[in-house]
Design an enzyme around this catalytic site. Structure first.
Site, PDB file in Angstrom:
ATOM      1  N   GLY A  69       0.992  -1.278  -0.468  1.00  0.00           N
ATOM      2  CA  GLY A  69      -0.303   0.186  -0.183  1.00  0.00           C
ATOM      3  C   GLY A  69       0.708   1.366   0.365  1.00  0.00           C
ATOM      4  N   THR A  70       1.698   0.933   0.795  1.00  0.00           N
ATOM      5  CA  THR A  70       2.539   2.455   1.351  1.00  0.00           C
ATOM      6  C   THR A  70       3.442   2.602  -0.052  1.00  0.00           C
ATOM      7  OG1 THR A  70       3.519   2.322   3.425  1.00  0.00           O
ATOM      8  CG2 THR A  70       4.515   3.612   2.631  1.00  0.00           C
ATOM      9  N   HIS A 206      -1.538  -8.215   2.742  1.00  0.00           N
ATOM     10  CA  HIS A 206      -1.390  -8.385   3.878  1.00  0.00           C
ATOM     11  C   HIS A 206      -2.808  -8.216   4.708  1.00  0.00           C
ATOM     12  CE1 HIS A 206      -0.626  -5.010   6.060  1.00  0.00           C
ATOM     13  NE2 HIS A 206       0.470  -4.496   4.872  1.00  0.00           N
ATOM     14  N   THR A 242      13.144  -7.655 -10.623  1.00  0.00           N
ATOM     15  CA  THR A 242      12.663  -8.887 -11.132  1.00  0.00           C
ATOM     16  C   THR A 242      11.496  -8.643 -10.480  1.00  0.00           C
ATOM     17  OG1 THR A 242      15.153  -9.359 -11.489  1.00  0.00           O
ATOM     18  CG2 THR A 242      13.755 -11.186 -10.890  1.00  0.00           C
ATOM     19  N   CYS A 330       1.508   5.673  15.659  1.00  0.00           N
ATOM     20  CA  CYS A 330       2.624   5.010  15.868  1.00  0.00           C
ATOM     21  C   CYS A 330       3.922   5.398  16.197  1.00  0.00           C
ATOM     22  CB  CYS A 330       2.154   3.565  17.519  1.00  0.00           C
ATOM     23  SG  CYS A 330       3.013   3.725  18.650  1.00  0.00           S
TER      24      CYS A 330
HETATM   25  C1  LIG Z   1      -6.176   2.263   3.545  1.00  0.00           C
HETATM   26  C2  LIG Z   1      -4.388   2.116   4.061  1.00  0.00           C
HETATM   27  N1  LIG Z   1      -3.654   2.749   3.778  1.00  0.00           N
HETATM   28  C3  LIG Z   1      -2.645   1.962   2.989  1.00  0.00           C
HETATM   29  C4  LIG Z   1      -1.824   1.457   4.114  1.00  0.00           C
HETATM   30  C5  LIG Z   1      -0.397   0.643   3.631  1.00  0.00           C
HETATM   31  O1  LIG Z   1      -0.401  -0.487   3.339  1.00  0.00           O
HETATM   32  P1  LIG Z   1       0.527  -1.290   3.721  1.00  0.00           P
HETATM   33  O2  LIG Z   1       1.557  -1.774   4.593  1.00  0.00           O
HETATM   34  O3  LIG Z   1       1.304  -2.835   2.724  1.00  0.00           O
HETATM   35  O4  LIG Z   1       2.456  -0.590   3.409  1.00  0.00           O
HETATM   36  C6  LIG Z   1      -2.236   0.683   4.716  1.00  0.00           C
HETATM   37  C7  LIG Z   1      -1.545   0.109   6.143  1.00  0.00           C
HETATM   38  O5  LIG Z   1      -2.434   0.071   7.682  1.00  0.00           O
HETATM   39  C8  LIG Z   1      -4.079   0.875   4.756  1.00  0.00           C
HETATM   40  O6  LIG Z   1      -4.667   1.100   5.911  1.00  0.00           O
END
Ligand SMILES: Cc1ncc(COP(=O)(O)O)c(C=O)c1O
Length: 388
Positions: A69-70, A206, A242, A330
């Site tokens: 996500g990040t 995850h 890769t 946190c």
């Molecule tokens: C809404 C949302 N966006 C993005 C993320 C980040 O995802 P990742 O942990 O896969 O980087 C999270 C993780 O807590 C999330 O809840």
């Protein structure tokens, strides 16, 4: 063994995901190699892409596998912004929300602080939903100068579901690309990229029972976000390196199963959550359900317990064997007030007194009962522990 009610932070690895990972680890071959073993891993990768695409209503060519996500949010936001500014230097307004996850707010603010972006935030209704009239006026005010809109599909703290098709409809007046962080939505509510009107959408493995460290950015064929990394040109040249076929295979297995179970789980977890909320309000009548009245995801219950502090509540609940969170970031072990609740208009003290309970595949009525018993015991202690 403690009771885990923090599934929005991460959730248990599904057996099917573990099996798919383990099977894929036996393959040897770079998916870009032309020999037979390379072609075998390529096949596995493309089957995985197909499964993830089907699970989110996208075309297979729109799935760009990445680390989660990040990365997806950073790539979509920076990449689309850079592409738009390259074509028109005055197209530099970003519309987002104060209630986004830090993985959206931080890249947006980084662009504001370092790359001349003009960042504007949409207003929210009292129940946490996006005020579509506020979005409409921002879009009208800035028009062609809006480089992108980034608004999440489900809020990871409050569970509020955004009306993404309505948002993309508003954006369409000026052909503004819309990105949505769908990390807390995927596998929990039905989502369909094709009909959403989105240009890009972020997924994380995850949160649906795949291992940590895999996800996908869904990118419409028409969009060309500038890449964060440059190299071998893999994944439509949007994510060089890769390709990680074992994690992709594991993510695909988890996504497929999560979607197959979606209707059943929404009904089951929704009923559990309703029971939980009713029992919490009976046990602690001063509690506030943070997004009451909003359209909310079934797996998420988020409360303010006025007069307490989140960190005391979490610590005391943990001592009783219950893992929950506040939902806020946190940093250095110190919980600050929830920026999401502040963004919705809660006071500093209310935003510092929240507890998030999130349900998942392993959650049972017994887990909820353990939480409720613990809550009744720790709430008076947390009230006492809070300085007046
Ligand atoms: C809404 C949302 N966006 C993005 C993320 C980040 O995802 P990742 O942990 O896969 O980087 C999270 C993780 O807590 C999330 O809840």
């Amino acid at each position: 063994m403690s009771v885990f009610l923090d599934h929005a932070s991460t959730t248990a690895l599904r057996s099917c995901a573990k099996e798919a990972l383990s099977d894929a680890l036996d393959f040897v071959g770079n998916p870009s190699s032309v020999h037979s073993q390379g072609r075998a891993t390529r096949e596995l990768l493309e089957e995985s892409r197909d499964k993830v695409a089907k699970a989110c209503g996208a075309n297979r060519s729109e799935i760009i596998f990445n680390s989660g996500g990040t990365e997806g949010n950073n790539h979509a936001i920076k990449g689309i912004f850079w592409d738009r500014v390259k074509k028109d230097p005055d197209c530099k307004v970003i519309i987002s929300s104060r209630t986004e996850h830090h993985a959206v707010i931080d890249p947006v603010q980084w662009l504001g602080g370092n790359q001349n972006a003009e960042v504007v935030f949409v207003e929210h209704l009292a129940n946490g939903m996006i005020d579509l009239n506020s979005l409409r006026s921002l879009v009208k005010k800035h028009g062609q100068r809006v480089a992108l809109i980034s608004l999440m599909w489900v809020n990871n703290e409050t569970g509020v579901i955004s009306d993404i098709p309505a948002i993309t409809e508003i954006a369409s007046e000026f052909d503004i690309p819309v990105h949505s962080d769908a990390v807390a939505a995927f596998g929990h509510i039905p989502i369909d990229f094709q009909s959403s009107g989105l240009t890009a959408m972020t997924l994380s493995g995850h949160k649906v029972g795949a291992p940590i460290g895999v996800g996908a950015l869904v990118v419409a064929r028409s969009a060309k976000p500038i890449s964060l990394v440059h190299g071998g040109g893999q994944e439509r040249s949007l994510r060089s390196g890769t390709m990680n076929y074992p994690l992709a295979a594991s993510f695909a297995a988890a996504a497929k199963e999560a979607i197959a179970e979606l209707d059943h789980e929404v009904a089951r977890l929704g009923a559990l959550k309703d029971q939980l909320e009713a029992a919490v309000m009976e046990a602690v009548p001063s509690a506030i359900i943070t997004a009451q009245g909003a359209n909310r995801a079934a797996y998420n219950a988020h409360f303010v317990f006025p007069g307490t502090q989140s960190d005391a509540m979490l610590f005391l609940l943990d001592q009783k064997g219950v893992c929950v969170s506040a939902g806020s970031a946190c940093q250095a072990g110190v919980l600050g007030p929830s920026h999401v609740l502040l963004g919705m208009g809660f006071s500093h003290s209310e935003a510092s007194a929240c507890v998030r309970v999130t349900l998942g595949k392993t959650s049972t009525l017994q887990d909820v009962q353990v939480f409720l018993t613990a809550l009744e015991q720790v709430h008076p202690v947390a009230l006492q522990a809070t300085p007046a």
